[in-house]
Design an enzyme around this catalytic site. Structure first.
Site, PDB file in Angstrom:
ATOM      1  N   ASP A  20       0.524   5.048   2.037  1.00  0.00           N
ATOM      2  CA  ASP A  20      -0.215   5.432   3.238  1.00  0.00           C
ATOM      3  C   ASP A  20      -1.397   6.352   2.930  1.00  0.00           C
ATOM      4  O   ASP A  20      -1.276   7.302   2.152  1.00  0.00           O
ATOM      5  CB  ASP A  20       0.735   6.106   4.237  1.00  0.00           C
ATOM      6  N   HIS A  37       4.684   0.295  -0.078  1.00  0.00           N
ATOM      7  CA  HIS A  37       5.530  -0.452   0.857  1.00  0.00           C
ATOM      8  C   HIS A  37       4.737  -1.593   1.490  1.00  0.00           C
ATOM      9  O   HIS A  37       3.501  -1.610   1.443  1.00  0.00           O
ATOM     10  CB  HIS A  37       6.121   0.464   1.934  1.00  0.00           C
ATOM     11  N   HIS A  43       0.835  -1.203   0.000  1.00  0.00           N
ATOM     12  CA  HIS A  43       0.000   0.000   0.000  1.00  0.00           C
ATOM     13  C   HIS A  43       0.868   1.250   0.000  1.00  0.00           C
ATOM     14  O   HIS A  43       2.069   1.188   0.266  1.00  0.00           O
ATOM     15  CB  HIS A  43      -0.911   0.034   1.245  1.00  0.00           C
TER      16      HIS A  43
HETATM   17  C1  SIN Z   1       3.433   1.143   7.622  1.00  0.00           C
HETATM   18  O1  SIN Z   1       2.728   0.537   6.811  1.00  0.00           O
HETATM   19  O2  SIN Z   1       3.429   2.356   7.713  1.00  0.00           O
HETATM   20  C2  SIN Z   1       4.373   0.353   8.527  1.00  0.00           C
HETATM   21  C3  SIN Z   1       5.540  -0.161   7.779  1.00  0.00           C
HETATM   22  C4  SIN Z   1       6.475  -0.965   8.654  1.00  0.00           C
HETATM   23  O3  SIN Z   1       6.197  -1.172   9.834  1.00  0.00           O
HETATM   24  O4  SIN Z   1       7.514  -1.385   8.144  1.00  0.00           O
END
Ligand code: SIN
Length: 282
Positions: A102, A258, A100
């Site tokens: 953010d 990410h 996703h």
């Molecule tokens: C997130 O999705 O913002 C968290 C990413 C993570 O904990 O690596």
């Protein structure tokens, strides 16, 4: 003033590690400008060996934009813009485990996110990042034409993530921080967006939040969405951050997706997260 700033790429696609800057100290406008350029050039920046209080993390974030408040989790005490991402030894699920960007469900999604590592598992708990410029550039001309001008609905209640409230209940360390589940947050955005600073086009769909294309049903949208979300995260478009305690990672949600890898059951991982407000995608 740092003696020397070294920028080392993390992969052939995106990401760089920047050495030589102490983020707890006040930064000169010249250093901020260099970081901003590195951020736009590399999309994901890793700053190793930091020692930051939540207020120092917030002050650093504030040099790059206006910090935001995440609507679904309580913040840490006294600093409303800092949330704690925690997986305890007892948890089997984790936060952010699906690809996703953010808050794409917000009318003005977060432009950037800064995550600071306080406790890290060893091994495991890496985060993957994927370059949405490359994802767009490598689509066929036919697919680019098809998607040109198309908007999508993005929802915080998208079922691919199984319902946020339910998922939060699986996280012993975070469930008390959960504050909201009633009203989903939703917005329409172009599925191909133009980065407001670089002018480059980026694919902006993600499997966690995109529900359907405007004027089409979910059933009609799904085959294309499934193709695009698979294509977007091909290994050659990615880099991997192997967290060390004290790393601060700053990524650009306008051109990056990410995914937090959940491969460390029985170990603890604790991060502080700050997000920056963004523009309406166009
Ligand atoms: C997130 O999705 O913002 C968290 C990413 C993570 O904990 O690596």
């Amino acid at each position: 003033m740092p003696k020397q700033i070294n920028i080392a790429p993390l992969s052939g696609a995106l990401g760089a590690e920047i050495d030589g800057i102490n983020l707890a100290e006040p930064l000169t406008p010249m250093v901020v400008k260099r970081i901003r350029k590195a951020f736009l050039d590399n999309q994901v920046l890793v700053f190793p060996n930091q020692q930051l209080t939540p207020k120092q993390q917030l002050a650093f974030a504030g040099r790059f934009g206006t910090t935001d408040i995440y609507p679904f989790l309580k913040s840490i005490d006294g600093v409303p813009q800092v949330i704690e991402i925690l997986k305890t030894e007892k948890d089997t699920s984790n936060f952010g485990k699906h690809w996703h960007s953010d808050t794409t469900y917000m009318p003005k999604p977060n432009m950037g996110t800064m995550l600071y590592a306080l406790e890290v598992p060893n091994p495991g708990g890496d985060t993957l990042f994927a370059d949405m410029y490359r994802a767009y550039d490598t689509l066929s001309n036919g697919m680019k034409r098809l998607l040109n001008g198309v908007s999508g609905l993005y929802s915080s209640a998208q079922n691919n993530i199984g319902g946020r409230a339910e998922k939060m209940k699986e996280l012993a360390g975070m469930k008390t921080a959960f504050v909201r589940e009633a009203e989903p947050i939703e917005a329409f955005h172009p599925v191909i967006r133009t980065h407001p600073e670089t002018g480059k086009k980026a694919l902006y769909v993600n499997f966690s939040h995109t529900v359907h294309f405007e004027g089409m049903t979910r059933e009609e949208t799904l085959p294309i969405l499934e193709y695009l979300t698979r294509h977007a995260v091909k290994p050659e478009f990615t880099c991997r951050v192997r967290w060390r305690k004290g790393d601060l990672v700053f990524w650009d949600n306008r051109c990056v997706q990410h995914k937090a890898i959940n491969d460390y059951d029985g170990q603890r991982r604790r991060m502080h997260r700050v997000t920056l407000k963004g523009d309406k995608p166009f």
